[in-house]
Design a protein around this motif. Structure first.
Motif, short mmCIF file in Angstrom:
data_model
loop_
_atom_site.label_atom_id
_atom_site.label_comp_id
_atom_site.label_asym_id
_atom_site.label_seq_id
_atom_site.Cartn_x
_atom_site.Cartn_y
_atom_site.Cartn_z
N LYS A 418 0.83 -1.21 0.00
CA LYS A 418 0.00 0.00 0.00
C LYS A 418 0.86 1.26 0.00
O LYS A 418 0.54 2.24 -0.68
CB LYS A 418 -0.94 0.01 1.20
CG LYS A 418 -1.88 1.22 1.17
CD LYS A 418 -3.10 1.03 2.05
CE LYS A 418 -4.08 2.18 1.87
NZ LYS A 418 -5.30 2.00 2.67
N TYR A 419 1.93 1.26 0.81
CA TYR A 419 2.82 2.41 0.87
C TYR A 419 4.28 1.97 0.80
O TYR A 419 4.64 0.93 1.36
CB TYR A 419 2.64 3.18 2.20
CG TYR A 419 1.28 3.76 2.44
CD1 TYR A 419 0.85 4.90 1.76
CD2 TYR A 419 0.42 3.18 3.38
CE1 TYR A 419 -0.42 5.43 2.01
CE2 TYR A 419 -0.84 3.71 3.63
CZ TYR A 419 -1.25 4.84 2.94
OH TYR A 419 -2.49 5.37 3.18
N VAL A 420 5.09 2.78 0.13
CA VAL A 420 6.54 2.67 0.22
C VAL A 420 7.04 3.97 0.83
O VAL A 420 6.66 5.06 0.38
CB VAL A 420 7.19 2.43 -1.16
CG1 VAL A 420 8.72 2.35 -1.02
CG2 VAL A 420 6.64 1.17 -1.81
N ILE A 421 7.86 3.85 1.86
CA ILE A 421 8.30 5.01 2.64
C ILE A 421 9.82 5.08 2.63
O ILE A 421 10.49 4.07 2.90
CB ILE A 421 7.77 4.91 4.09
CG1 ILE A 421 6.23 4.95 4.09
CG2 ILE A 421 8.35 6.00 4.97
CD1 ILE A 421 5.59 4.46 5.35
N LYS A 422 10.36 6.25 2.30
CA LYS A 422 11.81 6.45 2.27
C LYS A 422 12.17 7.56 3.25
O LYS A 422 11.74 8.70 3.10
CB LYS A 422 12.28 6.83 0.86
CG LYS A 422 13.79 6.95 0.74
CD LYS A 422 14.41 5.56 0.74
CE LYS A 422 15.92 5.62 0.87
NZ LYS A 422 16.40 5.94 2.22
N CYS A 423 12.95 7.20 4.27
CA CYS A 423 13.36 8.18 5.30
C CYS A 423 12.16 8.94 5.86
O CYS A 423 12.22 10.16 6.09
CB CYS A 423 14.40 9.14 4.74
SG CYS A 423 16.00 8.35 4.44
N GLY A 424 11.07 8.21 6.07
CA GLY A 424 9.88 8.79 6.69
C GLY A 424 8.96 9.56 5.76
O GLY A 424 7.98 10.13 6.21
N GLN A 425 9.27 9.56 4.48
CA GLN A 425 8.42 10.24 3.51
C GLN A 425 7.76 9.20 2.59
O GLN A 425 8.45 8.31 2.07
CB GLN A 425 9.21 11.24 2.69
CG GLN A 425 9.74 12.40 3.53
CD GLN A 425 10.54 13.41 2.74
OE1 GLN A 425 11.32 13.04 1.88
NE2 GLN A 425 10.34 14.69 3.03
N ILE A 426 6.47 9.33 2.40
CA ILE A 426 5.75 8.39 1.53
C ILE A 426 6.12 8.72 0.08
O ILE A 426 5.84 9.81 -0.41
CB ILE A 426 4.23 8.50 1.75
CG1 ILE A 426 3.88 8.09 3.18
CG2 ILE A 426 3.49 7.60 0.75
CD1 ILE A 426 2.43 8.37 3.56
N VAL A 427 6.74 7.76 -0.60
CA VAL A 427 7.18 7.99 -1.98
C VAL A 427 6.34 7.21 -2.99
O VAL A 427 6.44 7.44 -4.20
CB VAL A 427 8.68 7.65 -2.16
CG1 VAL A 427 9.54 8.61 -1.35
CG2 VAL A 427 8.98 6.20 -1.77
N HIS A 428 5.52 6.29 -2.49
CA HIS A 428 4.60 5.57 -3.38
C HIS A 428 3.38 5.14 -2.59
O HIS A 428 3.49 4.64 -1.47
CB HIS A 428 5.27 4.33 -3.99
CG HIS A 428 4.30 3.45 -4.73
ND1 HIS A 428 3.70 3.84 -5.92
CD2 HIS A 428 3.82 2.21 -4.45
CE1 HIS A 428 2.90 2.87 -6.34
NE2 HIS A 428 2.95 1.88 -5.46
N THR A 429 2.21 5.36 -3.18
CA THR A 429 0.95 4.93 -2.62
C THR A 429 0.20 4.10 -3.66
O THR A 429 0.12 4.50 -4.82
CB THR A 429 0.08 6.13 -2.21
OG1 THR A 429 0.80 6.93 -1.28
CG2 THR A 429 -1.22 5.66 -1.55
N LYS A 430 -0.32 2.96 -3.23
CA LYS A 430 -1.06 2.09 -4.16
C LYS A 430 -2.24 2.83 -4.77
O LYS A 430 -2.98 3.53 -4.07
CB LYS A 430 -1.55 0.84 -3.40
CG LYS A 430 -2.32 -0.13 -4.27
CD LYS A 430 -2.79 -1.36 -3.50
CE LYS A 430 -3.91 -1.04 -2.57
NZ LYS A 430 -4.48 -2.27 -1.94
N SER A 431 -2.38 2.66 -6.07
CA SER A 431 -3.52 3.29 -6.77
C SER A 431 -4.82 2.71 -6.26
O SER A 431 -4.93 1.51 -5.96
CB SER A 431 -3.39 3.04 -8.27
OG SER A 431 -4.57 3.45 -8.93
N LYS A 432 -5.84 3.56 -6.16
CA LYS A 432 -7.17 3.10 -5.71
C LYS A 432 -7.97 2.46 -6.83
O LYS A 432 -9.02 1.88 -6.61
CB LYS A 432 -7.95 4.28 -5.14
CG LYS A 432 -7.32 4.84 -3.87
CD LYS A 432 -8.13 6.01 -3.32
CE LYS A 432 -7.49 6.58 -2.06
NZ LYS A 432 -8.24 7.73 -1.52
N VAL A 433 -7.47 2.56 -8.05
CA VAL A 433 -8.18 2.01 -9.21
C VAL A 433 -7.92 0.52 -9.31
O VAL A 433 -6.78 0.08 -9.23
CB VAL A 433 -7.72 2.71 -10.51
CG1 VAL A 433 -8.44 2.09 -11.71
CG2 VAL A 433 -8.01 4.18 -10.43
#
Length: 433
Positions: A418-433
């Motif tokens: 659902k999420y990929v996080i780099k150094c505490g920042q969300i850099v990818h969020t799963k598409s809702k489609v």
């Protein structure tokens, strides 16, 4: 009042991998992964500070009490989900131009790796296209590949040169890798691999002398001036490419300018390269399909990490590397995708699945191999590979009740992560489609 970058709360599981500062796991220890499980209605929280480092991992109630007056740039409700450290890809060749999809058909028809190579394909085919490509073209393709890796959960990746073979193109590739460090939110360990193949018109000995007397002095010059960052040195030690003696000389030249040894060994033929690498104190040796019992023992004694590449054996229909023997002998096993024009795989979850099915690794072992041990293969285990206070806040959040779904759902990582996080920042969020 303190201010922080990220709060994750209510997670069902937090997969720490290790919890006592371990920097590598071997033998039976690879079977045991440190996990925090929710306690009834009390989930697990993770806090990442403004410096991008993990400040706390624990149960919601304790974290809420400790950080009751804190503010967070972002808050993630991970109810019913699992938090894992970002994945580490220990071996890739991601900078190149010109795909080799036509060779896949040749391999399916029965051509071996070396037969494709001798017919003008393989590495030399990619070398021709990479030499002709501009730095901007290479960078555009490379950065797109890095973003695809991120979406698959990789937050630290080893990236090699090796499709130039002449000093100018090798430097061009390494500069492309350096450029991406600044632009793409993924950590990179850069590897010089100018001895990836013998260039057309040269003998292996001539190529060896060129690497030692031309390439490596140029790297030293650029590194000393602060114009280039290179971490590791690699050689393709193989019958018909570079022999053990030539490989040793090249690797020693890299050691002499401060590079860590991380090379291809025992892929298609047994040559004794694992024994040689162990004597040199290699940080890591990759492939190892044909490694001997003596080579395994030497690696265990030296502490060299075995970087296993399940996609290569799968695509080339090679004998599987003896991973169970390695683990039983005390060799630390890591995983890599071996992403390259011959093995077009950017997904570490898929690599982990192949490792479980084809190499008979357990899911715990595969996770260790794709996190803390892969980080160890790159000398990064003090900062990456586990969810521990003081380490980089690199994480993936899996939308499933147990972390194992990351491996179990074959090819399903795009829905599971659902999420990929780099150094505490969300850099990818799963598409809702």
């Amino acid at each position: 009042m303190s201010s922080h970058r990220l709060l994750i709360h209510s997670a069902r599981q937090a997969v720490l991998v290790v919890s006592r500062g371990e920097t590598v796991l071997r033998g039976d220890a690879m079977k045991h992964v440190s996990i925090l499980e929710e306690d009834g209605a009390i989930g697990i929280s993770v806090v990442v500070g403004r410096d991008g480092l993990i400040k706390a991992v624990g149960y919601d109630a304790a974290i809420q009490k400790e950080y009751s007056k804190a503010t967070f740039d972002e808050t993630v409700n991970a109810s019913g989900m699992c938090v894992l450290p970002g994945l580490v890809d220990g071996h890739t060749h991601p900078v190149w131009a010109g795909d080799r999809v036509h060779e896949f058909a040749m391999k399916l028809a029965g051509a071996s790796y070396m037969e494709v190579h001798e017919a003008g394909g393989g590495i030399n085919f990619t070398v021709d296209h990479t030499r002709a490509a501009s730095e901007d073209q290479l960078y555009t393709d490379f950065s797109q590949r890095l973003w695809r890796m991120l979406k698959c959960g990789t937050t630290l990746v080893e990236c090699k040169s090796g499709y130039g073979l002449d000093v100018d193109t090798e430097v061009k590739m390494l500069k492309v890798i350096d450029r991406a460090r600044k632009d793409v939110p993924i950590d990179i360990s850069s590897t010089y691999c100018g001895a990836h193949a013998v260039p057309k018109g040269k003998t292996a000995e001539e190529a060896t002398e060129d690497v030692i007397n031309v390439h490596i002095p140029k790297l030293k010059e650029l590194m000393s001036a602060g114009d280039l960052t290179v971490d590791n040195i690699d050689v393709f030690c193989e019958k018909g490419v570079f022999d053990v003696s030539q490989t040793q000389r090249i690797l020693q030249s890299g050691i002499d300018i401060g590079l860590a040894v991380n090379f291809h060994g025992e892929e298609l033929n047994y040559l004794g390269s694992a024994e040689m690498g162990a004597k040199l104190g290699a940080q890591a040796i990759s492939h190892l399909e044909e490694v001997s019992d003596e080579g395994i023992a030497a690696m265990a004694q030296a502490g060299s990490v075995a970087v296993i590449l399940p996609t290569t054996a799968y695509i080339l229909r090679l004998k599987q590397p003896p991973v169970r023997k390695m683990i039983e002998a005390g060799v630390a096993v890591a995983l890599g995708s071996d992403f390259n024009p011959n093995a077009f795989c950017l997904s570490m979850p898929l690599v982990m699945h192949l490792a479980c099915v084809n190499l008979r690794m357990s899911m715990n072992e595969a996770l260790v191999a794709a996190t803390i041990n892969a980080a160890a293969s790159l000398g990064k285990a003090t900062t990456h590979g586990s969810l521990e206070v003081g380490k980089n806040g690199d994480m993936i959040i899996v939308d499933a009740p147990r972390w194992e779904h990351l491996i179990y759902q074959l090819g399903g990582h795009s829905d599971v992560i659902k999420y990929v996080i780099k150094c505490g920042q969300i850099v990818h969020t799963k598409s809702k489609v």
